[in-house]
Design an enzyme around this catalytic site. Structure first.
Site, PDB file in Angstrom:
ATOM      1  CB  SER A 146      -0.859  -0.013   1.270  1.00 38.63           C
ATOM      2  OG  SER A 146      -1.510   1.222   1.450  1.00 38.63           O
ATOM      3  CE1 TYR A 159      -3.762  -2.401   5.472  1.00 35.70           C
ATOM      4  CE2 TYR A 159      -3.255  -0.080   5.117  1.00 35.70           C
ATOM      5  CZ  TYR A 159      -3.629  -1.314   4.618  1.00 35.70           C
ATOM      6  OH  TYR A 159      -3.863  -1.460   3.273  1.00 35.70           O
TER       7      TYR A 159
HETATM    8  N1  LIG Z   1      -8.933  -0.375  -0.021  1.00 35.66           N
HETATM    9  C1  LIG Z   1      -7.855   0.381   0.040  1.00 35.66           C
HETATM   10  O1  LIG Z   1      -7.957   1.624   0.134  1.00 35.66           O
HETATM   11  C2  LIG Z   1      -6.485  -0.237  -0.058  1.00 35.66           C
HETATM   12  C3  LIG Z   1      -5.388   0.614  -0.276  1.00 35.66           C
HETATM   13  C4  LIG Z   1      -4.114   0.046  -0.366  1.00 35.66           C
HETATM   14  C5  LIG Z   1      -3.935  -1.311  -0.236  1.00 35.66           C
HETATM   15  N2  LIG Z   1      -5.014  -2.112  -0.007  1.00 35.66           N
HETATM   16  C6  LIG Z   1      -4.758  -3.532   0.163  1.00 35.66           C
HETATM   17  O2  LIG Z   1      -5.447  -4.250  -0.849  1.00 35.66           O
HETATM   18  C7  LIG Z   1      -5.709  -5.580  -0.383  1.00 35.66           C
HETATM   19  C8  LIG Z   1      -7.160  -5.921  -0.669  1.00 35.66           C
HETATM   20  O3  LIG Z   1      -7.982  -5.066   0.117  1.00 35.66           O
HETATM   21  P1  LIG Z   1      -9.413  -4.545  -0.387  1.00 35.66           P
HETATM   22  O4  LIG Z   1      -9.363  -3.076  -0.343  1.00 35.66           O
HETATM   23  O5  LIG Z   1      -9.803  -5.224  -1.629  1.00 35.66           O
HETATM   24  O6  LIG Z   1     -10.302  -5.003   0.864  1.00 35.66           O
HETATM   25  P2  LIG Z   1     -11.561  -5.973   0.988  1.00 35.66           P
HETATM   26  O7  LIG Z   1     -12.577  -5.701  -0.057  1.00 35.66           O
HETATM   27  O8  LIG Z   1     -11.955  -5.888   2.421  1.00 35.66           O
HETATM   28  O9  LIG Z   1     -10.908  -7.406   0.674  1.00 35.66           O
HETATM   29  C9  LIG Z   1     -10.092  -8.052   1.597  1.00 35.66           C
HETATM   30  C10 LIG Z   1     -10.023  -9.510   1.208  1.00 35.66           C
HETATM   31  O10 LIG Z   1      -9.161 -10.182   2.140  1.00 35.66           O
HETATM   32  C11 LIG Z   1      -9.844 -11.323   2.646  1.00 35.66           C
HETATM   33  N3  LIG Z   1      -9.416 -11.600   4.003  1.00 35.66           N
HETATM   34  C12 LIG Z   1      -9.384 -10.756   5.066  1.00 35.66           C
HETATM   35  N4  LIG Z   1      -8.982 -11.404   6.163  1.00 35.66           N
HETATM   36  C13 LIG Z   1      -8.758 -12.691   5.779  1.00 35.66           C
HETATM   37  C14 LIG Z   1      -8.351 -13.856   6.469  1.00 35.66           C
HETATM   38  N5  LIG Z   1      -8.093 -13.844   7.792  1.00 35.66           N
HETATM   39  N6  LIG Z   1      -8.241 -15.009   5.777  1.00 35.66           N
HETATM   40  C15 LIG Z   1      -8.522 -15.044   4.460  1.00 35.66           C
HETATM   41  N7  LIG Z   1      -8.913 -13.978   3.755  1.00 35.66           N
HETATM   42  C16 LIG Z   1      -9.027 -12.812   4.415  1.00 35.66           C
HETATM   43  C17 LIG Z   1     -11.325 -10.954   2.584  1.00 35.66           C
HETATM   44  O11 LIG Z   1     -12.126 -12.124   2.474  1.00 35.66           O
HETATM   45  P3  LIG Z   1     -13.013 -12.805   3.620  1.00 35.66           P
HETATM   46  O12 LIG Z   1     -13.534 -11.710   4.498  1.00 35.66           O
HETATM   47  O13 LIG Z   1     -14.076 -13.531   2.852  1.00 35.66           O
HETATM   48  O14 LIG Z   1     -12.071 -13.724   4.318  1.00 35.66           O
HETATM   49  C18 LIG Z   1     -11.378 -10.184   1.275  1.00 35.66           C
HETATM   50  O15 LIG Z   1     -11.516 -11.080   0.197  1.00 35.66           O
HETATM   51  C19 LIG Z   1      -5.354  -5.595   1.105  1.00 35.66           C
HETATM   52  O16 LIG Z   1      -4.081  -6.199   1.282  1.00 35.66           O
HETATM   53  C20 LIG Z   1      -5.275  -4.122   1.461  1.00 35.66           C
HETATM   54  O17 LIG Z   1      -4.423  -3.874   2.529  1.00 35.66           O
HETATM   55  C21 LIG Z   1      -6.284  -1.612   0.071  1.00 35.66           C
END
Ligand SMILES: NC(=O)c1ccc[n+]([C@@H]2O[C@H](COP(=O)([O-])OP(=O)(O)OC[C@H]3O[C@@H](n4cnc5c(N)ncnc54)[C@H](OP(=O)(O)O)[C@@H]3O)[C@@H](O)[C@H]2O)c1
Length: 267
Positions: A146, A159
């Site tokens: 990130s 985080y």
């Molecule tokens: N959104 C942002 O602004 C942003 C910015 C920079 C980086 N990111 C990064 O992008 C990545 C994806 O995030 P997103 O924004 O797409 O969030 P999201 O929609 O909340 O997706 C997170 C995913 O991770 C899975 N997950 C969470 N905890 C888990 C666990 N204990 N075991 C297995 N799966 C797990 C969730 O699935 P289940 O709940 O079904 O397990 C979901 O599929 C993350 O690494 C995040 O840090 C996000």
């Protein structure tokens, strides 16, 4: 180095039940004709995604339901993913965040954050790297960090620390794996309108359509471009790239001070 060819080959995607992971799995199937093995805790969502990808794009799609904060599930994901299947790509994307005062983060919640964002990534990378290198197949691994890994983010302190770890670990691993032909890409997006914002409460502060905020499909396209081109580090979008440049030029204390004003909870 040759590009990473995903067509007709298997790619593992963790955190594919929503947001960026779901859209990366879709992009692999739709735009690259790749087979996908998707991982997350919510079985219903994964099964619906697999059905969609098989029907619409004619690829093979399977799921492994697992909680990546549990070490035994992490081991099982690797075993099931590689049983009678050669993976060519792996995208370690699953992640969770916490928004609020760092000192109020409960020990158990911190452990889950660390286990999901860091420990599972280190263990899966260690298991997957030799597999992706087997038979000289020169596969690819992508770790999702990130912009919060480039800049210290107050009120997302833990985080931000986990994502800084992923950035440093991934860039170092890329060099170690170079002789094997396996590429490691660290993908470092800024804000993406996903469930992560709802779950953490950050949606009170940042919304779809805000300056620099990406949609998940848009961000997934950037991620797949970097992955298949075997880029070592990719920061998508001009605003995030400007922040990455600022992270190189400005003192970290100054960056943290400015970031605090954006992220401080409350009115
Ligand atoms: N959104 C942002 O602004 C942003 C910015 C920079 C980086 N990111 C990064 O992008 C990545 C994806 O995030 P997103 O924004 O797409 O969030 P999201 O929609 O909340 O997706 C997170 C995913 O991770 C899975 N997950 C969470 N905890 C888990 C666990 N204990 N075991 C297995 N799966 C797990 C969730 O699935 P289940 O709940 O079904 O397990 C979901 O599929 C993350 O690494 C995040 O840090 C996000």
């Amino acid at each position: 180095m040759t590009t990473l060819e995903l067509r007709g080959r298997w790619t593992l995607v963790t955190g594919a039940s929503s947001g960026l992971g779901l859209e990366m799995a879709r992009a692999i199937a739709r735009d690259h004709g790749g087979h996908v093995l998707v991982v997350a805790r919510r079985r219903d969502r994964l099964e619906a995604l697999c059905e969609e990808l098989r029907t619409r794009h004619g690829v093979q799609a399977e799921c492994v339901v697992a909680d990546l904060s549990r070490p035994e599930d992490v081991e099982r994901v690797f075993t099931e993913a590689t049983r009678e299947r050669q993976l060519h790509g792996a995208v370690l994307n699953a992640g969770v965040t916490y928004w609020g005062d760092a000192v109020k983060l409960a020990p158990g919640a911190f452990q889950t954050l660390l286990d999901t964002n860091v420990t599972s990534v280190v263990r899966l990378s260690a298991l997957l790297a030799p597999h992706l290198a087997a038979h000289g197949t020169r596969g690819g691994l992508m770790l999702v960090s990130s912009v919060a890994g480039l800049i210290p983010v107050p009120y997302q302190a833990a985080y931000s620390g986990t994502k800084a770890f992923v950035l440093s670990y991934g860039q170092a691993l890329a060099q170690e794996l170079r002789p094997t032909g396996v590429s490691v890409t660290v993908f470092a997006p800024g804000g993406i309108a996903t469930e992560l914002l709802e779950h953490s409460g950050l949606s009170q502060r940042f919304k779809a359509g805000d300056l620099g905020m990406m949609t998940a499909p848009e961000c997934a396209t950037h991620a797949l471009r970097a992955f298949t081109r075997r880029r070592t580090l990719s920061v998508p979008g001009w605003l995030n790239q400007a922040l990455a440049l600022a992270a190189r030029l400005l003192p970290r204390g100054v960056l943290a001070q400015h970031t605090a004003t954006l992220y401080r909870p409350g009115p």
